[in-house]
Write an enzyme that holds these catalytic residues in place. Structure first.
Site, PDB file in Angstrom:
ATOM      1  CB  CYS A 438       1.486  37.538 -75.474  1.00 20.14           C
ATOM      2  SG  CYS A 438       1.150  38.482 -74.288  1.00 20.14           S
ATOM      3  CD  GLU A 440      -0.062  33.287 -75.133  1.00 22.98           C
ATOM      4  OE1 GLU A 440       0.429  34.138 -75.761  1.00 22.98           O
ATOM      5  OE2 GLU A 440      -0.903  33.419 -74.375  1.00 22.98           O
TER       6      GLU A 440
END
Length: 843
Positions: A438, A440
């Site tokens: 997502c 990170e």
């Protein structure tokens, strides 16, 4: 300054047909991998686990059915069915068997499974009872951690049921050296070991496993070369015959040998990406800085006249189509948290190189074009932004954003690089970061970050303050005192911090138990040989072989908690208009707005617990009687008015997301109650825990398990996602909302933050709309915001798509840290996206 070819290459007809074929029917579960890994494990009993894993991958790649689909130029499919998935019984299997009859009809991410396939999987699964990583992980968890999971304080289901994934491997190493180069490196390390070395047994077996796996992958590519030649011999279409022979030639060479052309580089990349998914069910295996390692091959071929820009774009588009072919089936509860069939394969462009120079390439633009051509959720395209980013690149990115596809996501070098350096990563490596899954950040090819390790609902510990650690009549957390006896805000806030700290410690216990189980039962030698320093250290990533090791669980609900703390301090302790007891009772009764079945059940359990605490005997018919009594109960008029007036007062208080310094500071403090305790812990691989502030889409299902909260959020409504303001409360425009979000300390959340914003399409229309949008992004990043992502879609379009899904099969929206087809999402998640504040201007 470098000059780039910025004209957009037209989309070829082939790409449209490949996409249509990919989405022609529901994804299907297949049984081949489950059968093959079971056969292999049955024949390797008693051998070292890493060797068993290597021989299992060899057996799978040798026998799994393969297919070359019509018109494909890049080949390699994990299943025969488009977007199908295999199963991974070594991690878990009982949940899938329990859902065989429902998986096709469930609300989120349904899969077809034939009766024959279900029986084949059931037969294979019999071997795995008592042997899975999930069973071992459960045995390592404390009883208190299991209780917290049962009561939905947090969930670690992602890695509990599945492989880890969440990394970027050294694709460029394969492209430049070939797997033959990695085999040589492993063989040299093996030859350098002494049989009397203390770690000889472990290192030698790992290196042997690496060699087995690399040879297995080479043989797998050769199977595709054979199949392409066979299909070429069978076709009468001269053009397709030539394409198939070119495919055969590429597969005969790569990934065994270094890529010698752009087409070979793309095919080599794809084999690695696909096979990593076959080895382990971990998602978020991300291509990383794809433009950096692919562009040199494109430039050489272009300069030599071996390829045209149109041909190169079509090949790249084919890779983007293939990234949507990979799939996995999750349990029904997890499917709601990851809705949209996403594998979170993050591909990022732009940013800086290791020396701090702009790293934009021609391929950076081509990747944005490919996303526009294919118009599908994968890859999860991202763009790194810094003060040296070319305006042309941002214009191309903004033009993609306004199509409504939800791509790209925007990331701020000026925050992420220092955040990584604060975790002990040198400047050169930090400048080379990519995004995983997502949102990170990690150093590609060197990191086992264990991102997405848990979802922690920050609203649940707030509930536990009001109940003194009880949930549904059961003591599940520590005692922090009766709120009726709390006399100061500081006392109340200290109780919240104590509930947070205790439950964070349980999250860590749970994550570390799963971490240990993966190292003991499911090491991945092929993945590991593509991550530094595993070959040198002679151990898998699961055993701490990576250069950098982290664990990254994420918290969400910041806006709810910040708004709640502000309202309590103002209304209770400063203005003294209400008491904590008023809040407690009002929340229990959902602010007088009516109780749903879940609230009634919870209240009934609390009532029974109170009766039992008084020493009274209870029979088994007591619960239905209490439920019936609560269901028929009507609040006295004065009590109902008190609760409704309190609710109105709370809703009228300032809210995070409107550039109000006072309430925004409470949100910042709320975030610290999660981020600061998390970073004090360490994992079994020798790394540090680091916090993220994002929910994927778990804020919806986990919100459905959360009662009313003091910010005025009603029971079982979604919790705020990521660092975004709570839906409908950011009423002062996008600049004010962005200013509020930027006031949070994004740097401490080095596992990533997520900020969603939604615009009406008219907001980005014309050149002025694009320029204003870019100004918003740069303005937010200048204030040290970390990440932004956008939906550009009319609310009425979403409502119509919800009512008539057959008309909107290709409608893509931004969910959380990923995009998905809107019609594949659960209704509750669709409702959450619809309810987000719709801005009508970027400024």
């Amino acid at each position: 300054m470098a000059k780039f070819y910025v004209d957009e290459i037209p989309k070829s007809d082939r790409i449209g047909r490949l996409v249509a074929h990919l989405y022609a029917k529901m994804p299907e579960i297949e049984s081949a991998r489950a059968r093959l890994i079971t056969e292999s494990y049955q024949s390797t009993e008693g051998q070292p686990i890493v060797l068993r894993r290597a021989r299992a991958l060899h057996h799978i790649l040798k026998h799994i059915p393969i297919i070359i689909r019509d018109e494909e130029l890049i080949v390699g499919s994990t299943t025969i069915a488009p977007r199908g998935c295999q199963t991974y019984p070594e991690f878990s299997f009982e949940w899938l068997e329990a859902e065989f009859d429902t998986v096709e009809h469930r609300e989120a991410d349904p899969f077809y499974i034939s009766p024959k396939t279900a029986e084949e999987i059931r037969q294979a699964d019999r071997y795995w009872k008592g042997k899975t990583s999930s069973e071992l992980a459960s045995s390592y968890m404390s009883a208190e951690a299991k209780k917290a999971i049962e009561h939905n304080i947090f969930t670690t289901g992602n890695y509990f049921y599945n492989g880890v994934g969440h990394l970027t491997v050294q694709y460029e190493k394969v492209l430049n050296q070939g797997l033959e180069g990695i085999i040589r490196q492993a063989a040299e390390e093996l030859a350098g070991l002494g049989q009397g070395d203390a770690d000889y047994a472990k290192k030698s077996i790992f290196l042997e496993a690496v060699i087995i796996d690399c040879k297995a992958v080479i043989d797998y590519a050769h199977r595709y070369a054979d199949l392409a030649e066979q299909k070429a011999a069978e076709t009468t279409d001269s053009k397709r015959k030539a394409e198939l022979m070119a495919i055969a030639e590429r597969c005969r060479l790569v990934p065994e040998k270094p890529a010698a052309s752009y087409a070979q580089a793309l095919q080599s990349f794809w084999f690695i990406q696909q096979i990593l998914q076959i080895e382990s069910s971990g998602h978020s295996i991300s291509p990383g800085r794809f433009d950096q390692y692919i562009d040199p091959f494109f430039q050489r071929d272009l300069a030599a006249g071996k390829i045209t820009r149109e041909e190169a774009q079509e090949l790249l588009d084919c890779v983007f189509v293939k990234l949507n072919d990979l799939n996995k089936c999750r349990d029904a509860a997890s499917a709601k948290g990851f809705a949209g069939y996403s594998l979170f394969q993050n591909l990022i462009v732009g940013g800086q190189d290791a020396e701090g120079r702009d790293a934009t390439r021609d391929l950076s633009f081509m990747c944005i074009t490919a996303a526009k051509h294919v118009f599908l959720p994968m890859p999860s395209l991202s763009i790194r932004v810094w003060n040296g980013s070319p305006h042309d690149l941002l214009r191309r990115a903004a033009d993609l954003t306004r199509t409504g596809v939800g791509l790209p996501a925007y990331y701020n070098d000026e925050v992420i690089i220092p955040a990584l350096m604060n975790r002990g990563i040198p400047l050169e490596d930090a400048r080379n970061y990519s995004i995983i899954g997502c949102v990170e950040p990690q150093v590609p090819g060197k990191t086992d970050g264990w991102h997405d390790a848990a979802f922690f609902n920050m609203c649940r510990p707030l509930e536990l303050v009001f109940s003194d650690g009880q949930d549904k009549g059961e003591q599940i957390s520590i005692h922090t005192g009766k709120v009726e006896q709390m006399r100061t805000y500081e006392e109340f806030f200290a109780a919240y911090q104590a509930q947070m700290n205790y439950n964070i410690s349980l999250l860590v216990n749970s994550d570390n138990a799963i971490d240990v189980a993966h190292s003991l039962l499911t090491p991945n030698p092929f993945e590991s040989c593509l991550v530094d320093d595993c070959i040198k250290r002679g151990r898998c990533v699961e055993e701490g072989g990576a250069h950098y090791n982290f664990t990254g669980p994420q918290g969400f609900g910041i806006a709810n908690v910040g708004n709640a703390l502000y309202a309590i301090k103002k209304l209770v302790f400063e203005e003294k208009r209400y008491s904590l007891t008023d809040f407690k009772n009002a929340m229990k009764m959902n602010f007088g707005q009516g109780l749903d079945e879940e609230s009634i059940f919870s209240l009934a359990l609390e009532t029974l617990a109170e009766i039992k605490a008084q020493g009274k005997e209870l029979d088994r018919n007591e619960l239905p009687r209490v439920i019936e009594s609560i269901s028929s109960m009507e609040l006295p008029a004065d009590v109902k008015k008190l609760y409704e007036d309190l609710w109105k007062a709370v809703l009228e208080e300032p809210k995070f997301g409107n550039d109000d310094d006072e309430v925004d500071e409470f949100a910042r403090i709320a975030a610290y109650t999660y981020t600061r305790p998390v970073e004090t812990y360490h994992n079994p691989r020798g790394g540090q825990f680091q916090a993220g502030l994002y929910p994927v889409s778990a804020n919806v299902p986990l919100g459905a398990q959360t009662g009313a909260t003091p910010d005025g959020r009603l029971a079982h409504a979604p919790v705020a996602d990521g660092v975004s303001p709570y839906v409908g409360t950011d009423v002062s425009g996008p600049t004010a909302a962005a200013n509020s979000v930027a006031k949070l300390d994004h740097g401490i959340a080095s596992n990533g933050t997520l900020y969603n914003m939604k615009f009406h399409p008219s907001a980005l229309s014309g050149n002025m709309g694009l320029d204003n949008f870019i100004a918003l992004v740069r303005g937010f990043f200048d204030q040290k915001g970390m990440h932004m992502q956008f939906n550009v879609v009319d609310k009425n379009t979403l409502l119509d798509a919800q009512a008539h899904p057959e008309k909107y099969r290709q409608l893509v929206v931004r969910v959380a840290g990923y995009s998905a087809l809107f019609t594949t999402l659960s209704k509750s998640l669709q409702d959450d996206i619809i309810s987000r504040t719709e801005q009508t201007s970027p400024l």
